[in-house]
Write a protein that holds these residues in place. Structure first.
Motif, PDB file in Angstrom:
ATOM      1  N   MET B   1       0.830  -1.215   0.000  1.00  0.00           N
ATOM      2  CA  MET B   1       0.000   0.000   0.000  1.00  0.00           C
ATOM      3  C   MET B   1       0.862   1.261   0.000  1.00  0.00           C
ATOM      4  O   MET B   1       0.604   2.207  -0.730  1.00  0.00           O
ATOM      5  N   GLU B   2       1.938   1.220   0.810  1.00  0.00           N
ATOM      6  CA  GLU B   2       2.812   2.398   0.877  1.00  0.00           C
ATOM      7  C   GLU B   2       3.433   2.694  -0.475  1.00  0.00           C
ATOM      8  O   GLU B   2       3.583   3.857  -0.855  1.00  0.00           O
ATOM      9  N   ILE B   3       3.794   1.603  -1.214  1.00  0.00           N
ATOM     10  CA  ILE B   3       4.448   1.813  -2.503  1.00  0.00           C
ATOM     11  C   ILE B   3       3.491   2.464  -3.483  1.00  0.00           C
ATOM     12  O   ILE B   3       3.845   3.443  -4.171  1.00  0.00           O
ATOM     13  N   LEU B   4       2.260   1.989  -3.488  1.00  0.00           N
ATOM     14  CA  LEU B   4       1.250   2.576  -4.370  1.00  0.00           C
ATOM     15  C   LEU B   4       1.058   4.058  -4.046  1.00  0.00           C
ATOM     16  O   LEU B   4       1.043   4.919  -4.935  1.00  0.00           O
ATOM     17  N   MET B   5       0.966   4.342  -2.741  1.00  0.00           N
ATOM     18  CA  MET B   5       0.774   5.736  -2.322  1.00  0.00           C
ATOM     19  C   MET B   5       1.962   6.589  -2.738  1.00  0.00           C
ATOM     20  O   MET B   5       1.792   7.726  -3.180  1.00  0.00           O
ATOM     21  N   SER B   6       3.178   6.026  -2.630  1.00  0.00           N
ATOM     22  CA  SER B   6       4.357   6.792  -3.017  1.00  0.00           C
ATOM     23  C   SER B   6       4.292   7.141  -4.489  1.00  0.00           C
ATOM     24  O   SER B   6       4.638   8.259  -4.892  1.00  0.00           O
ATOM     25  N   ILE B   7       3.824   6.168  -5.309  1.00  0.00           N
ATOM     26  CA  ILE B   7       3.730   6.448  -6.748  1.00  0.00           C
ATOM     27  C   ILE B   7       2.703   7.544  -6.996  1.00  0.00           C
ATOM     28  O   ILE B   7       2.948   8.478  -7.777  1.00  0.00           O
ATOM     29  N   VAL B   8       1.567   7.475  -6.285  1.00  0.00           N
ATOM     30  CA  VAL B   8       0.550   8.520  -6.445  1.00  0.00           C
ATOM     31  C   VAL B   8       1.127   9.881  -6.076  1.00  0.00           C
ATOM     32  O   VAL B   8       0.939  10.873  -6.788  1.00  0.00           O
ATOM     33  N   VAL B   9       1.864   9.910  -4.959  1.00  0.00           N
ATOM     34  CA  VAL B   9       2.478  11.177  -4.533  1.00  0.00           C
ATOM     35  C   VAL B   9       3.418  11.695  -5.610  1.00  0.00           C
ATOM     36  O   VAL B   9       3.399  12.884  -5.964  1.00  0.00           O
ATOM     37  N   GLY B  10       4.208  10.769  -6.186  1.00  0.00           N
ATOM     38  CA  GLY B  10       5.136  11.165  -7.237  1.00  0.00           C
ATOM     39  C   GLY B  10       4.411  11.754  -8.430  1.00  0.00           C
ATOM     40  O   GLY B  10       4.806  12.801  -8.963  1.00  0.00           O
ATOM     41  N   VAL B  11       3.306  11.109  -8.832  1.00  0.00           N
ATOM     42  CA  VAL B  11       2.539  11.616  -9.972  1.00  0.00           C
ATOM     43  C   VAL B  11       1.976  12.996  -9.660  1.00  0.00           C
ATOM     44  O   VAL B  11       2.063  13.926 -10.481  1.00  0.00           O
ATOM     45  N   LEU B  12       1.437  13.143  -8.445  1.00  0.00           N
ATOM     46  CA  LEU B  12       0.883  14.453  -8.066  1.00  0.00           C
ATOM     47  C   LEU B  12       1.965  15.527  -8.099  1.00  0.00           C
ATOM     48  O   LEU B  12       1.729  16.649  -8.565  1.00  0.00           O
ATOM     49  N   PHE B  13       3.157  15.199  -7.608  1.00  0.00           N
ATOM     50  CA  PHE B  13       4.243  16.180  -7.627  1.00  0.00           C
ATOM     51  C   PHE B  13       4.628  16.545  -9.051  1.00  0.00           C
ATOM     52  O   PHE B  13       4.856  17.711  -9.358  1.00  0.00           O
ATOM     53  N   THR B  14       4.671  15.525  -9.930  1.00  0.00           N
ATOM     54  CA  THR B  14       5.026  15.802 -11.322  1.00  0.00           C
ATOM     55  C   THR B  14       4.020  16.757 -11.940  1.00  0.00           C
ATOM     56  O   THR B  14       4.391  17.767 -12.558  1.00  0.00           O
ATOM     57  N   VAL B  15       2.737  16.418 -11.764  1.00  0.00           N
ATOM     58  CA  VAL B  15       1.690  17.244 -12.357  1.00  0.00           C
ATOM     59  C   VAL B  15       1.757  18.662 -11.792  1.00  0.00           C
ATOM     60  O   VAL B  15       1.697  19.660 -12.520  1.00  0.00           O
ATOM     61  N   GLY B  16       1.920  18.736 -10.455  1.00  0.00           N
ATOM     62  CA  GLY B  16       1.969  20.045  -9.810  1.00  0.00           C
ATOM     63  C   GLY B  16       3.125  20.875 -10.321  1.00  0.00           C
ATOM     64  O   GLY B  16       2.965  22.054 -10.645  1.00  0.00           O
ATOM     65  N   THR B  17       4.301  20.261 -10.416  1.00  0.00           N
ATOM     66  CA  THR B  17       5.468  21.005 -10.889  1.00  0.00           C
ATOM     67  C   THR B  17       5.255  21.496 -12.314  1.00  0.00           C
ATOM     68  O   THR B  17       5.543  22.652 -12.634  1.00  0.00           O
ATOM     69  N   TYR B  18       4.701  20.604 -13.158  1.00  0.00           N
ATOM     70  CA  TYR B  18       4.451  20.992 -14.550  1.00  0.00           C
ATOM     71  C   TYR B  18       3.515  22.200 -14.589  1.00  0.00           C
ATOM     72  O   TYR B  18       3.767  23.183 -15.298  1.00  0.00           O
ATOM     73  N   LEU B  19       2.445  22.133 -13.788  1.00  0.00           N
ATOM     74  CA  LEU B  19       1.469  23.224 -13.823  1.00  0.00           C
ATOM     75  C   LEU B  19       2.062  24.530 -13.294  1.00  0.00           C
ATOM     76  O   LEU B  19       1.782  25.607 -13.833  1.00  0.00           O
ATOM     77  N   VAL B  20       2.889  24.428 -12.252  1.00  0.00           N
ATOM     78  CA  VAL B  20       3.469  25.661 -11.698  1.00  0.00           C
ATOM     79  C   VAL B  20       4.400  26.323 -12.705  1.00  0.00           C
ATOM     80  O   VAL B  20       4.530  27.551 -12.730  1.00  0.00           O
ATOM     81  N   LEU B  21       5.016  25.510 -13.577  1.00  0.00           N
ATOM     82  CA  LEU B  21       5.957  26.086 -14.526  1.00  0.00           C
ATOM     83  C   LEU B  21       5.289  26.680 -15.764  1.00  0.00           C
ATOM     84  O   LEU B  21       5.969  27.229 -16.624  1.00  0.00           O
ATOM     85  N   THR B  22       3.956  26.562 -15.887  1.00  0.00           N
ATOM     86  CA  THR B  22       3.299  27.131 -17.070  1.00  0.00           C
ATOM     87  C   THR B  22       3.123  28.639 -16.910  1.00  0.00           C
ATOM     88  O   THR B  22       3.372  29.194 -15.853  1.00  0.00           O
ATOM     89  N   LYS B  23       2.661  29.266 -18.001  1.00  0.00           N
ATOM     90  CA  LYS B  23       2.563  30.726 -17.980  1.00  0.00           C
ATOM     91  C   LYS B  23       1.278  31.230 -17.341  1.00  0.00           C
ATOM     92  O   LYS B  23       1.259  32.281 -16.725  1.00  0.00           O
TER      93      LYS B  23
END
Lengths: 492, 112
Positions: B1-23
């Motif tokens: 369960m922890e591993i799945l959650m870690s992957i979800v967290v990673g995806v959320l961070f990726t998406v968040g970082t991408y969105l913050v870097l937009t104009k």
């Protein structure tokens, strides 16, 4: 257990709430704010006295014994900072009576100032790392509102960046707290210190330490300062002075607390990194200060330089250097607020912040000119003013530890700081008066009272070093010996 | 369960970082919201997702879930909710005042 410890947080918080209710009555708001800060200063003075005579004061909130509950800790370092913060905010408050326009005043200016001070004092006093985050947010949310209050174009543009940078650093703060809790299973600072000492600071703990370093560097403008000059030069002078005097200092305090109390076991990694960051901050900050021709920008870049100086003391971490850093920190809170207030008065009388467009102010405003001159000398560290003793101790500490390059950088930086301040003085106060200065608003007499108070304090801190040094030595002793802090918090 | 959650967290961070870097300002704010959700999940996961009883100490207190991360998350969610609301208002106000939500165009000269 001592209930005085919570007063510096509770007094401004309650006053702020009461002031929101008294929205219509500006006179009531003003007098209550002054009363609140006066009470805060008295409480902080009492804390300093208690910390000197009876040792570190603690308060377990709700009687939850640490490490389970939240604990407030007032050691000498925190108490001194709370006292200085109270004095600086009182001066900024008095200044804003005549410098803030009616629109801002009636839109909750005074309550926001109270909340910001509550957050700052809370961050200084808390002994729990998640609670530190909460108080950071109290302070930051109030500062978001203050920086955008008024809604000028320039303010809005800069506050967008300010809010964004701070949200991201807060996200990283929670992330670091999460890792810390996963690794060590506690969030109480004293308990953390014990556990790090027990398991040794290796691998993951050092990584967490560096994550905390990044977070606090963003908040205190150590190396990651790019948001600061723009945001701090956008709001009106009293708000900028409050920010310059208090907000970055909270980040510095957090750095000091975490790297002397918790993560002090691998200085060859963390403190080495801090030394490099401090050096780079000084150089880059002073380049900005020298390059700009806008009074507010020059002053804002000088905040960055001072952050470099103070962290230099932390990086060396010897007894002399830490004393110097604490002394310089107290001096810097006062002097930065003073210079921003005086800069605000200059802009008010000249009608512009651009040095190329002003000149000859000293003919009409001699008192303002000379106060600025004293402030500039104190900032650059000319004896016998307050900056000198701090710098002397810092440099002495650096030489003792053989950090010659850092000492050389800081000495060179000091010269350039003096140059940048004299640039303001020569272009703004000397020379010919420019025609369009008539546009500026001429009445600044009421501004000068709080400024005079701060000048007296800066001079007093330099001349009266004999009386201040014993307190600073007590503060240094606690920072150097984490056992004292741990004992005070965990045993009673 | 922890591993799945870690992957979800990673995806959320990726998406968040991408969105913050937009104009666009709106995307940036959504990005910070996604980032803070990621960090809240991280906070929950980091303490370990135990399947113990609710944290109520009673007569038969056996294994129970650590309540502290939940208390921390609660605080962090409230704070990030407030900050996001403020950021939206600020963005709307600056859109009215400055006439654009493009971060590139917000770069102006200092003398206004």
């Amino acid at each position: 257990m001592n209930n005085v410890v919570i007063l510096p947080v509770v007094i401004p918080l309650i006053t702020g709430i009461v002031l929101i209710l008294a929205k219509k009555n500006l006179n009531l708001q003003r007098s209550l704010s002054v009363l609140s800060f006066a009470a805060l200063i008295v409480a902080a003075g009492r804390l300093v006295h208690l910390a000197a005579t009876e040792g570190i004061q603690t308060l377990y909130l709700g009687s939850w014994v640490p490490p389970f509950g939240i604990v407030l800790v007032a050691d000498m370092f925190a108490s001194l900072l709370v006292l200085t913060a109270g004095i600086v905010s009182l001066a900024c408050l008095l200044y804003s009576f005549s410098a803030i326009d009616k629109d801002r005043e009636s839109y909750f200016y005074y309550p926001l100032v109270q909340f910001i001070v509550a957050g700052v004092c809370g961050s200084f006093l808390t002994g729990d790392i998640f609670n530190l985050f909460v108080f950071f947010e109290v302070m930051l949310i109030a500062s978001y509102a203050l920086i955008s209050l008024g809604g000028e174009k320039r303010q809005l543009r800069e506050s967008l960046k300010y809010v964004l940078v701070n949200i991201i650093s807060s996200v990283m703060f929670v992330m670091a707290v999460a890792y810390l809790y996963a690794t060590l299973g506690t969030l109480n600072m004293a308990d953390l210190s014990l556990r790090v000492a027990a398991v040794g600071q290796e691998g993951i703990v050092t990584v967490i330490a560096i994550l905390f370093m990044i977070v606090f560097s963003l908040k205190s403008a150590l190396f990651l300062y790019y948001w600061l000059p723009g945001s701090y030069s956008a709001p009106p002078a009293p708000i900028a002075a409050l920010f310059g005097g208090l907000l970055t200092k909270v980040g510095i305090y957090a750095l000091f607390r975490s790297f002397t109390l918790i993560f002090y076991h691998q200085p060859e990694v963390t403190h080495q990194l801090l030394a490099w960051l401090a050096g780079l901050t000084m150089v880059l900050g002073v380049l900005g200060a020298v390059a700009h021709w806008d009074v507010r920008k020059i002053l804002a870049y000088n905040i960055v330089v001072a952050v470099g100086f103070i962290v230099f003391g932390l990086a060396v971490s010897s007894s002399t250097a830490l004393s110097g850093a604490i002394y310089y920190l107290l001096h810097d809170m006062i002097i930065k607020a003073l210079l921003f207030l005086l800069g605000g008065s200059m802009i008010a009388v000249a009608g512009t912040g651009q040095l190329r467009k002003m000149g000859g102010l000293i003919k009409r405003y001699p008192v303002l000119g000379w106060m600025f001159f004293i402030g500039a000398l104190a900032l650059a560290g000319i004896p016998p003013l307050s900056g000198f003793i701090g710098k002397l101790l810092l440099i002495q500490g650096g030489l003792e530890q053989g950090l010659y390059w850092l000492v050389a950088v800081s000495l060179g930086t000091s010269l350039l700081v003096l140059y940048s301040m004299l640039k303001i003085f020569m272009n703004g106060f000397w020379g010919e008066e420019k025609n369009h200065q008539a546009q500026g608003n001429g009445s600044i007499t009421r501004h000068l009272v709080p400024c005079g108070f701060l000048v007296a304090l800066a001079v007093g801190l330099g001349l009266g070093a004999e009386w201040v040094i014993p307190y600073i030595q007590i503060a240094t002793e606690t920072l150097l010996n984490p056992e004292l802090y741990i004992q005070a918090v965990l045993k009673e | 369960m922890e591993i799945l959650m870690s992957i979800v967290v990673g995806v959320l961070f990726t998406v968040g970082t991408y969105l913050v870097l937009t104009k666009s300002l709106l995307r940036i704010i959504l990005g910070t919201a996604v980032l803070s959700h990621g960090v809240h999940l991280l906070l929950l996961t980091m303490a370990g997702l135990k399947t113990g009883a609710p944290p109520l100490l009673g007569e038969q207190a056996g294994s129970y879930t650590d309540p502290l991360p939940q208390a921390l998350i609660l605080t962090a969610i409230v704070i990030s909710f407030g900050v996001t609301a403020f950021f939206f208002v600020l963005a709307y106000r600056s859109y009215q005042q400055l006439g654009t939500d493009d971060m590139e165009k917000l770069r102006g000269n200092d003398d206004e």
